[in-house]
Write a protein that holds these residues in place. Structure first.
Motif: not given
Length: 360
Positions: A48-51, A308-310, A316-318
């Motif tokens: 959501e942040k990237a979107i 993992l991302l869920e 996501r940013n690691a």
């Protein structure tokens, strides 16, 4: 350019206050950004942040297209000629609607008709505009004898959550399978409990997309027991919508039954990746060590990365993923070739998990 659609080409001569190179940049960026947004939104769960960041940039470039007015069209057409893809079709349709240009709108419809694999761009344009702005188009198309226009109208209603009232009774039985499938999903979204009988009848359709839409709608309307058998079939078939069906099954529960059923999926190589991906939908963050183990198997790595991302959105940013299979090992290079999907690097994930005290 795709198909035999003939576009009306205005001369590339901008108004004095318009800088052609700047307009071209706005056009190219708007098409690219919407396509990128569409790809990110399709991921489950979406970032959501990237979107949100893309949305801000997209709106800025759409503003540039607005200011250019008719002078933008030569660049929009040239962009579609060069890349007849969903982002360019989005911009073509969006601009035509924005300028209330009937001729360009019809061109956009024909482009969408000839590019079935990219038509979502045109649906996206209808969704991006305010419902009131597209209302006249939708009202005209939804009763059309043209199945493609009916599909666009129903898809727009689904995007905006608009109930077409009495028309929906006919649309959930539409002879066009794409119209019917979309209408069934719409019936579930707008909570049309009066259509349960018609929706349940669609479970007998010969078309997989119609049956899935029926099951999803029935679940939305509180008839999970009717929906479950078809959802199970969709997962076991492992088709393009298997994850949608799986996510719905997880929501239906109960958790104990879902876990037992996924255990069965894990035993078959045809459905093991679905079980791994579904594990992330269950919300149990204690399975990280197990997920890392699955990441070491090329056949399960993509699913394990999604899980993992869920479970851990902060991952996501690691810097835990790679697009180069060779970085992970020969088995991954042999499985994916030179270019793979976004693959989790198990060793990096393990180190990250330990540093974050997520592993025992």
């Amino acid at each position: 350019m795709a198909g035999a659609v003939k576009l009306n080409r205005p001369p590339i001569a901008a108004q004095e206050q318009i800088v052609p190179d700047i307009v071209r940049q706005h056009v190219e960026q708007a098409a690219f950004l919407w396509a990128q947004r569409d790809m990110l939104a399709a991921q489950k769960p979406p970032d959501e942040k990237a979107i949100a960041g893309i949305d801000r940039r997209l709106e800025a470039n759409l503003d540039g297209v607005r200011v250019a007015g008719a002078a933008a069209w030569p660049f929009i057409i040239a962009a579609y000629d060069d890349f007849p893809e969903r982002g360019e079709l989005f911009l073509y349709g969006w601009t035509a609607i924005e300028q209330t240009d009937g001729r360009r709108i019809l061109e956009a419809v024909e482009l969408g008709r000839t590019r079935d694999d990219e038509v979502h761009g045109l649906v996206g344009a209808l969704g991006w505009h305010d419902a009131k702005a597209i209302g006249p188009l939708v009202r005209n198309w939804i009763a059309s004898e043209d199945g493609f226009k009916r599909y666009l109208a129903v898809a727009a209603c689904l995007e905006h959550g608009v109930d077409p009232k009495d028309l929906l009774v006919r649309l959930v039985r539409d002879p066009d399978m794409r119209v019917r499938a979309t209408s069934l999903r719409l019936a579930g979204k707008v909570r049309r409990a009066d259509l349960v009988r018609e929706i349940a009848a669609a479970l007998e359709s010969q078309h997989e997309a119609v049956r899935l839409s029926s099951a999803l709608a029935l679940n939305e309307l509180g008839h999970a027991a009717l929906a479950k058998p078809e959802l199970h079939k969709q997962v076991l078939a492992n088709g393009p919508d298997a994850l949608i069906a799986l996510r719905t099954i997880v929501k239906i529960g109960p958790d104990k039954d879902v876990r037992a059923w996924m255990g069965g999926l894990l035993k078959s190589p045809d459905t093991a990746s679905l079980a791994v991906r579904g594990a992330g939908m269950l919300g149990d963050r204690t399975i990280l060590n197990w997920l890392i183990h699955q990441m070491r198997d090329p056949a399960l790595a993509v699913a394990a990365g999604g899980a993992l991302l869920e479970l851990f959105p902060e991952a996501r940013n690691a810097d835990l993923f790679t697009l180069d299979p060779a970085e992970i090992g020969q088995a991954f290079e042999a499985h994916f070739g030179d270019f793979g999907p976004n693959l989790p690097v198990a060793d990096k994930v393990e180190a990250w998990g330990r540093a974050a005290a997520l592993l025992g």
